[in-house]
Design a protein around this motif. Sequence first.
Motif, PDB file in Angstrom:
ATOM      1  N   TRP A  50       0.789  -1.227   0.000  1.00 58.95           N
ATOM      2  CA  TRP A  50       0.000   0.000   0.000  1.00 58.95           C
ATOM      3  C   TRP A  50       0.821   1.276   0.000  1.00 58.95           C
ATOM      4  N   ASP A  51       2.070   1.207   0.484  1.00 63.07           N
ATOM      5  CA  ASP A  51       2.912   2.398   0.608  1.00 63.07           C
ATOM      6  C   ASP A  51       3.843   2.494  -0.590  1.00 63.07           C
ATOM      7  N   LEU A  52       3.594   3.454  -1.449  1.00 60.05           N
ATOM      8  CA  LEU A  52       4.359   3.590  -2.687  1.00 60.05           C
ATOM      9  C   LEU A  52       5.819   3.946  -2.440  1.00 60.05           C
TER      10      LEU A  52
ATOM     11  N   VAL B 150       3.093  11.519  -2.674  1.00 61.83           N
ATOM     12  CA  VAL B 150       3.110  10.056  -2.677  1.00 61.83           C
ATOM     13  C   VAL B 150       2.641   9.506  -1.328  1.00 61.83           C
ATOM     14  N   THR B 151       3.089  10.118  -0.240  1.00 64.24           N
ATOM     15  CA  THR B 151       2.672   9.677   1.089  1.00 64.24           C
ATOM     16  C   THR B 151       1.166   9.829   1.261  1.00 64.24           C
TER      17      THR B 151
ATOM     18  N   LEU C  74      -0.319   2.967  -9.393  1.00 63.26           N
ATOM     19  CA  LEU C  74      -0.069   4.403  -9.500  1.00 63.26           C
ATOM     20  C   LEU C  74      -0.776   5.011 -10.706  1.00 63.26           C
ATOM     21  N   ARG C  75      -0.856   4.266 -11.793  1.00 61.37           N
ATOM     22  CA  ARG C  75      -1.491   4.824 -12.990  1.00 61.37           C
ATOM     23  C   ARG C  75      -2.976   5.124 -12.787  1.00 61.37           C
TER      24      ARG C  75
ATOM     25  N   ARG D 262     -11.266   6.123  -6.705  1.00 63.92           N
ATOM     26  CA  ARG D 262      -9.827   5.839  -6.745  1.00 63.92           C
ATOM     27  C   ARG D 262      -9.107   6.574  -5.625  1.00 63.92           C
ATOM     28  N   PRO D 263      -7.917   6.101  -5.225  1.00 65.14           N
ATOM     29  CA  PRO D 263      -7.146   6.834  -4.202  1.00 65.14           C
ATOM     30  C   PRO D 263      -6.819   8.242  -4.672  1.00 65.14           C
TER      31      PRO D 263
END
Length: 202
Positions: A25-27, A131-132, A154-155, A165-166
Amino acid sequence: MEITIDADLEDVWALTQRPGEHGRWDLRFSQIVPAGMTEAGAARFTYTRQVPFHTVAGVGVSLGEASRPDGSRTSAWRFGTSDRLSPIRAGRGYWRYIPVDGGIRFITGYDYTPGWGRMPDLVVRPILGWVTAWSFDRLRIWIERGEAPERWPLRSVLWFWQPGRPRAARCRRAPADGSRRDDHLRDAPATLASLPAPEQIR
């Protein structure tokens, strides 16, 4: 930085404290692997972050507080790498879990030593903040809706036809009653100061 997750404390704690799940889950990390305990009882770990044509590797240490008088929990951590291709040379920060009406306030504060110097960091730091925040919302979706993080790569930021979507915008990017330029470690738990620097991890 914070987001409110409509879930029980145990559920949020469990998913965020499993090293094997972190990279899902953490990019910011591709993989985190437990590496034993320090003499003081903190958990050691190794981490990797895959970037095009290269994998950054480093070490870290974390210490959690699963029972606090006010009912909250904390997790403090430090990490670092000697890889000159990493935009982050060493970092430190914390997570704070606060039960509130409607779920759990999941809060983070962190800072780091740039790996590429001050000028490139003017670009890197806001990207890392975004990103966080995006990763926090992907975690929220996983816990609240049961949708695996892999459903939202990510896309998916470009999937405008998917309102669920996130989105980084759902995460507060500045400390409460403050700005993004404030000291993000001002509310860090005391356990953070007790952790050794990465080069001192034993």
